[in-house]
Design a protein around this motif. Structure first.
Motif, short mmCIF file in Angstrom:
data_model
loop_
_atom_site.label_atom_id
_atom_site.label_comp_id
_atom_site.label_asym_id
_atom_site.label_seq_id
_atom_site.Cartn_x
_atom_site.Cartn_y
_atom_site.Cartn_z
N THR A 142 -6.95 -0.47 -10.63
CA THR A 142 -6.39 0.69 -9.93
C THR A 142 -5.25 0.30 -9.01
N ARG A 199 -1.49 1.72 -9.37
CA ARG A 199 -0.86 2.48 -8.29
C ARG A 199 0.58 2.02 -8.07
N LYS A 200 0.80 0.72 -8.06
CA LYS A 200 2.16 0.20 -7.91
C LYS A 200 3.04 0.61 -9.10
N MET A 217 5.02 10.39 -8.91
CA MET A 217 4.62 10.89 -7.59
C MET A 217 5.26 12.27 -7.38
N THR A 242 1.51 11.50 -3.48
CA THR A 242 0.54 10.47 -3.84
C THR A 242 0.70 10.14 -5.32
N PRO A 243 0.72 8.86 -5.67
CA PRO A 243 0.89 8.50 -7.09
C PRO A 243 -0.30 8.94 -7.94
N ARG A 244 -0.01 9.25 -9.18
CA ARG A 244 -1.05 9.64 -10.13
C ARG A 244 -1.28 8.50 -11.13
N GLY A 278 -3.99 7.47 -12.37
CA GLY A 278 -5.21 6.70 -12.21
C GLY A 278 -6.03 6.61 -13.47
N HIS A 292 -10.91 3.94 -4.51
CA HIS A 292 -9.50 4.18 -4.17
C HIS A 292 -9.19 5.67 -4.00
N ASN A 293 -10.10 6.53 -4.39
CA ASN A 293 -9.80 7.95 -4.46
C ASN A 293 -10.47 8.78 -3.38
N ARG A 328 -5.58 7.06 -2.05
CA ARG A 328 -4.39 6.25 -2.24
C ARG A 328 -3.77 6.48 -3.61
N ILE A 329 -4.54 7.07 -4.52
CA ILE A 329 -4.06 7.37 -5.86
C ILE A 329 -4.91 8.48 -6.43
#
Length: 468
Positions: free
Chosen positions: A19, A23-24, A32, A45-47, A49, A215-216, A221-222
């Protein structure tokens, strides 16, 4: 059980480790989207995932194929191959939607194609166990239609609840846990080998959700995006289809000794839609309410809005985390309540327990509507929302006297008077600007700003005054 725990751990670990890099990659790829009016989060927020979740799925299947007991699932049927085919198509469709956006009708067509590929490979409803009648065979066309409809409904139901941090992943994880308990009991309790694929699918779902939730959870964060939510819905539907219609009630009757006990034990799988409804009843209810609401208003059923169940919880007054926990509570209550009713022989005890838990859930749900004020003696021991707020008395602060001189030697006094006047105006925010004198207004307007105030290069007239 140890092999299932190993598969679960590997799936969760791979999902968790992937993850971060995903994300990067999502940030670098520009996945995003800007914050929309119906969104709850405040920052882009980046998607994508779902990429990490698909990697965890592949890792879990690879580990399961190398284990002695679970490797039989791969050789005895085509369910695993059908799952990978359908999940791959759904995942690719979701990735395209997360990055560039896909029309709702095109997305619906892709979902039907993914479901059709799985049906073509053998994941379909064969018989319907009807109470009092027994297994009723369905034609291949009917089985195909039922299977495709079930997949599409489940996919969109999970996609609809993906509106808060950790909501979709947590609710699917709860549903997978309940499904795992039931299918595991059918396999090892009644030695029904047809339930083995459903057990493995449930374990993979749990691992994917647990690994991604780290992370969610709020603040996320993603996001999993459509690439993750649609894949989770498809896997949950495949788990239900793989066990529905394949369990022979005569095998359970021989174990229990009576038809009545068999009927009671098979309650969650008598109708193919019953088990999915009980497992994710809230997402499906939200889906039906959204379709009715939008159609009644003359809008498209796929039009986005901000009136889902989780949005209403926020409007009532619940915080983000509390709204998610409330949805978790009701999903677990319905899913595990159904499983408990099928396991125990004392249905009255289960009903009374569920009724008590429902009452507790309603009290928590309606708590923001009632804000009683605690007595002063116990205010130190209650949350701040229940304390009596002290009455604030605002008194007008005296306006500072302008000591600035208008003479030739009043440069320092004039600047000090302007600063003092500005501070007084800041302290008395309730005092209107109109009460200042004309001289004060002129001094305030002529105070240098920016670099002029630092370097002293204002528009001085040589006599200690600042002019516009």
């Amino acid at each position: 059980m140890r092999e299932y725990l190993l598969v679960l751990f590997c799936t969760a670990a791979v999902t968790y480790l992937l993850t971060g890099p995903v994300r990067k990659f999502a940030i670098a790829a520009g996945a995003m989207p800007p914050v929309r009016a119906r969104d709850v989060h405040r920052e882009p927020t980046p998607r994508l995932g779902g990429i990490a979740m698909f990697g965890g799925l592949c890792a879990g299947i690879l580990v399961a194929s190398q284990l002695d007991n679970l490797s039989k699932v791969f050789s005895q049927g085509t369910d695993i191959r059908a799952l990978l085919s359908g999940a791959g198509i759904m995942w690719l469709l979701g990735v395209l939607d997360d990055k560039w956006g896909v029309d709702a009708l095109v997305k619906l067509g892709g979902q039907m194609i993914a479901a059709g590929v799985m049906v073509w490979q053998g994941v379909t409803v064969i018989t319907l166990p009807v109470p009092g009648v027994g297994p009723v065979a369905v034609s291949p066309t009917q089985g195909m239609v039922i299977s495709v409809v079930l997949v599409v409904v489940m996919v969109n139901a999970v996609n609809f609840i993906d509106g808060l941090d950790g909501l979709a992943g947590g609710m699917v994880c709860i549903a997978a846990m309940a499904f795992f308990l039931y299918s595991y009991r059918l396999w090892y309790g009644y030695t029904i080998s047809d339930a083995a694929p459903a057990v493995l699918f449930s374990v993979l779902l749990i691992g994917m959700c647990l690994g991604f939730l780290a992370h969610n959870m709020h603040p996320a964060r993603i996001f999993m995006g459509d690439s993750g939510s649609m894949m989770l819905g498809l896997m949950l539907a495949v788990a239900a289809i793989s066990i529905t219609g394949r369990v022979d009630p005569d095998l359970i009757t021989s174990e229990l000794g009576s038809q009545t006990a068999t009927v009671h034990a098979l309650v969650p799988i008598y109708i193919p839609l019953l088990l999915p409804l009980t497992v994710i009843a809230l997402p499906l209810a939200d889906l039906l309410l959204a379709v009715v609401r939008r159609t009644w208003a003359g809008q498209s059923p796929f039009a986005a809005d901000k009136r889902h169940l989780h949005h209403r919880l926020l409007q009532v007054g619940h915080s983000h985390s509390r709204a998610v926990l409330i949805m978790y509570f009701w999903a677990a209550l319905i899913a595990f309540g159904t499983v408990a009713f099928s396991v125990t022989n004392t249905g009255r005890t289960v009903v009374l327990t569920l009724a008590g838990l429902c009452l507790v859930g309603l009290v928590v749900l309606l708590t923001p509507r009632f804000r009683p004020r605690a007595p002063r003696a116990v205010q130190a021991f209650v949350p701040p929302r229940y304390r009596r707020r002290p009455v604030r008395r605002t008194a007008a602060a005296p306006v500072a006297e302008n000591t600035g001189s208008t003479g030739s030697t009043g440069s320092t006094d004039g600047a000090a008077g302007a600063e003092l006047t500005a501070e007084s105006a800041g302290r008395t925010s309730s005092e209107p600007m109109a009460e200042l004198s004309a001289e004060d207004k002129r001094l305030l307007g002529g105070v240098p700003k920016g670099s002029s105030a630092v370097t002293g290069r204002g528009h001085g007239n040589g006599r200690g005054r600042w002019e516009r």
